[in-house]
Scaffold this active site. Structure first.
Site, PDB file in Angstrom:
ATOM      1  N   THR A 121       0.824  -1.206   0.000  1.00 49.48           N
ATOM      2  CA  THR A 121       0.000   0.000   0.000  1.00 49.48           C
ATOM      3  C   THR A 121       0.862   1.262   0.000  1.00 49.48           C
ATOM      4  O   THR A 121       1.988   1.252   0.500  1.00 49.48           O
ATOM      5  CB  THR A 121      -0.903  -0.005   1.256  1.00 49.48           C
ATOM      6  OG1 THR A 121      -1.462   1.291   1.435  1.00 49.48           O
ATOM      7  CG2 THR A 121      -0.132  -0.359   2.516  1.00 49.48           C
ATOM      8  N   ASP A 122       0.298   2.351  -0.516  1.00 48.88           N
ATOM      9  CA  ASP A 122       0.999   3.646  -0.475  1.00 48.88           C
ATOM     10  C   ASP A 122       1.201   4.126   0.967  1.00 48.88           C
ATOM     11  O   ASP A 122       2.057   4.970   1.232  1.00 48.88           O
ATOM     12  CB  ASP A 122       0.245   4.709  -1.291  1.00 48.88           C
ATOM     13  CG  ASP A 122      -1.200   4.938  -0.873  1.00 48.88           C
ATOM     14  OD1 ASP A 122      -1.652   4.344   0.115  1.00 48.88           O
ATOM     15  OD2 ASP A 122      -1.884   5.740  -1.553  1.00 48.88           O
ATOM     16  N   GLU A 123       0.402   3.565   1.903  1.00 49.79           N
ATOM     17  CA  GLU A 123       0.489   4.048   3.291  1.00 49.79           C
ATOM     18  C   GLU A 123       1.840   3.749   3.939  1.00 49.79           C
ATOM     19  O   GLU A 123       2.186   4.355   4.947  1.00 49.79           O
ATOM     20  CB  GLU A 123      -0.642   3.462   4.136  1.00 49.79           C
ATOM     21  CG  GLU A 123      -2.001   3.857   3.588  1.00 49.79           C
ATOM     22  CD  GLU A 123      -3.140   3.726   4.573  1.00 49.79           C
ATOM     23  OE1 GLU A 123      -2.895   3.634   5.780  1.00 49.79           O
ATOM     24  OE2 GLU A 123      -4.285   3.732   4.107  1.00 49.79           O
ATOM     25  N   TYR A 146      -1.580  -0.151  11.239  1.00 48.73           N
ATOM     26  CA  TYR A 146      -1.805  -0.856   9.969  1.00 48.73           C
ATOM     27  C   TYR A 146      -0.620  -0.656   9.024  1.00 48.73           C
ATOM     28  O   TYR A 146      -0.032  -1.635   8.536  1.00 48.73           O
ATOM     29  CB  TYR A 146      -3.095  -0.355   9.291  1.00 48.73           C
ATOM     30  CG  TYR A 146      -3.179  -0.729   7.825  1.00 48.73           C
ATOM     31  CD1 TYR A 146      -3.379  -2.052   7.436  1.00 48.73           C
ATOM     32  CD2 TYR A 146      -3.021   0.231   6.814  1.00 48.73           C
ATOM     33  CE1 TYR A 146      -3.436  -2.404   6.090  1.00 48.73           C
ATOM     34  CE2 TYR A 146      -3.075  -0.114   5.473  1.00 48.73           C
ATOM     35  CZ  TYR A 146      -3.284  -1.435   5.114  1.00 48.73           C
ATOM     36  OH  TYR A 146      -3.327  -1.784   3.781  1.00 48.73           O
ATOM     37  N   LYS A 150       2.222  -3.296   7.526  1.00 50.57           N
ATOM     38  CA  LYS A 150       2.413  -3.549   6.083  1.00 50.57           C
ATOM     39  C   LYS A 150       3.866  -3.255   5.683  1.00 50.57           C
ATOM     40  O   LYS A 150       4.446  -3.969   4.860  1.00 50.57           O
ATOM     41  CB  LYS A 150       1.449  -2.689   5.255  1.00 50.57           C
ATOM     42  CG  LYS A 150      -0.014  -3.077   5.364  1.00 50.57           C
ATOM     43  CD  LYS A 150      -0.333  -4.459   4.802  1.00 50.57           C
ATOM     44  CE  LYS A 150      -0.238  -4.528   3.283  1.00 50.57           C
ATOM     45  NZ  LYS A 150      -0.671  -5.847   2.761  1.00 50.57           N
TER      46      LYS A 150
END
Ligand code: NAD
Ligand code: TDX
Length: 338
Positions: A121-123, A146, A150
């Site tokens: 994810t970009d997060e 989260y 990741k």
């Protein structure tokens, strides 16, 4: 190709399995623990014989080893995926996203799989101010439990590539929307609440920006990376869909044909990342991928899908969901998104 898809009963995983079941000849196996977010109804309609389903936890080393045996490739979607839930219970995210990924990497290596795709994810890059975009070289700077879990999973996957020579490919995508998305995430939550005339919770001032992409475009990108990506490489997946949250919510209200009065500003998410935006020129240039959906056409199709599938979301709004939304939204909790 024999392909193991973990988390294939979730939102993106099931869209990926549907796509490959209809447009490829790959032999598909789904491994999924069927948590609150996993739903066999997401896989309904896929012809019998196109798919093998294994009900197992990604942290169960023996089950994961058995599933990896004989596979040519693995695409790893299984995860705890909701930021707000990671704030309520970080431990579940470390277990599934970090430990589960390591269990899978070890099993994939043991089985001698030829390709392993880590769906990220970009997060993991953290938060941007009002300018700039993340490239694949941007440092990892996650801010929520989260995104930290990741990022941990990405680093373990890269370590498996570096140390053991596993052919790892990593995709990092922005915010997905589309059919079969669990209504805890902003877009389906807003659609269902708008359809039912319930208040729509907007965190803070609603100016936070997300980079939205239709789930089908994401799935086609993962497929392309699986088949043509260079092992060891990271690919950002974005479709230039940057929008402030408030704009998305207003557009959904317009599509549903209901009043803006439903918008309710609530306490901000703790540690709320301000903005994400992705530079996906590597994926476009090297692998020839480009998005097929615009945000306008994608949102309209998504609202239509939820309108036409009340039997799907009716079942999803179960006891666990109502309990979660009461915890997350307190007095605003109602039938459909709380
Ligand atoms: P989701 O929550 O809809 O689905 C997750 C699936 O994983 C479910 O089917 C669930 O049952 C399964 N699962 C959870 N824990 C498990 C465990 N311990 N063992 C086996 N299966 C388990 O998530 P999603 O939105 O489809 O996201 C899929 C992947 O894509 C995740 O890895 C997520 O981090 C990533 N991603 C999501 C987005 C997004 O916008 N939703 C964007 C970029 C990346
Ligand atoms: O009720 C809400 N009100 C609100 O204002 C909810 C649920 C969200 N929001 C805001 C928070 C975010 O700025 O909307 C934005 C989008 O929120 P989510 O749908 O929860 O997504 P986000 O937190 O951005 O994370 C998503 O994108 C990246 C996915 O959940 C992740 O799995 C993915 O990795």
């Amino acid at each position: 190709m024999k392909l193991l898809v973990t988390g294939g009963a979730g939102f993106i995983g099931s869209n990926f399995v549907r796509l490959l079941a209809s447009e490829s000849e790959h032999e598909l196996t789904v491994l999924d623990a069927l948590t609150y977010a996993g739903n066999l109804a997401n896989l309904e309609g896929i012809p019998a014989g196109r798919l093998r389903f294994v009900h197992a936890d990604i942290c169960d080393a023996a089950a994961v080893r058995a599933c990896c045996a004989g596979q040519d490739a693995v695409v790893h979607f299984a995860a705890e995926s909701h930021v707000d839930r990671s704030i309520l219970d970080p431990g579940a995210f470390v277990r599934t996203n970090v430990l589960g990924t390591q269990v899978l990497l070890t099993a994939a290596r043991g089985a001698g799989v030829e390709r392993y795709v880590q769906v990220s994810t970009d997060e993991v890059y953290g938060s941007l101010s009002s300018s700039g975009r993340f490239s694949e070289e941007s440092p990892l700077c996650p801010s929520s439990p989260y995104s930290a879990s990741k990022a941990g999973a990405d680093l373990l996957a890269q370590a498996a590539a570096h140390t053991f020579g596993l052919a790892v490919l990593i995709t990092r995508c922005g915010n997905n929307y589309g059919p079969y998305q669990f209504p805890e995430k902003l877009i389906p939550l807003t659609i269902l609440r708008a359809m039912r005339g319930e208040p729509i919770p907007v965190y803070g001032d609603g100016r936070n920006v997300r980079d939205w992409i239709h789930v089908e475009d994401h799935c086609r990108a993962i497929w392309r990376v699986l088949e043509a990506g260079a092992p060891g490489r990271v690919y950002n997946v974005g479709s230039d869909g940057e929008r402030p949250n408030l704009e998305i919510v207003r557009e959904i209200l317009r599509l549903v044909g209901t009043s803006r009065d439903l918008i309710t500003f609530v306490r901000d998410r703790p540690g709320h990342d301000f903005r994400y935006a992705l530079d996906s020129s590597r994926l476009r240039r090297e692998l020839g991928w480009s998005p097929r959906w615009t945000l306008g056409s994608g949102l309209a199709a998504t609202v239509r899908w939820y309108r036409e599938h009340p039997e799907w979301w009716g079942k999803v709004l179960s006891g666990e969901y109502l309990e979660y939304t009461r915890r997350q939204y307190g007095a605003l909790a109602g039938g459909a998104g709380g």
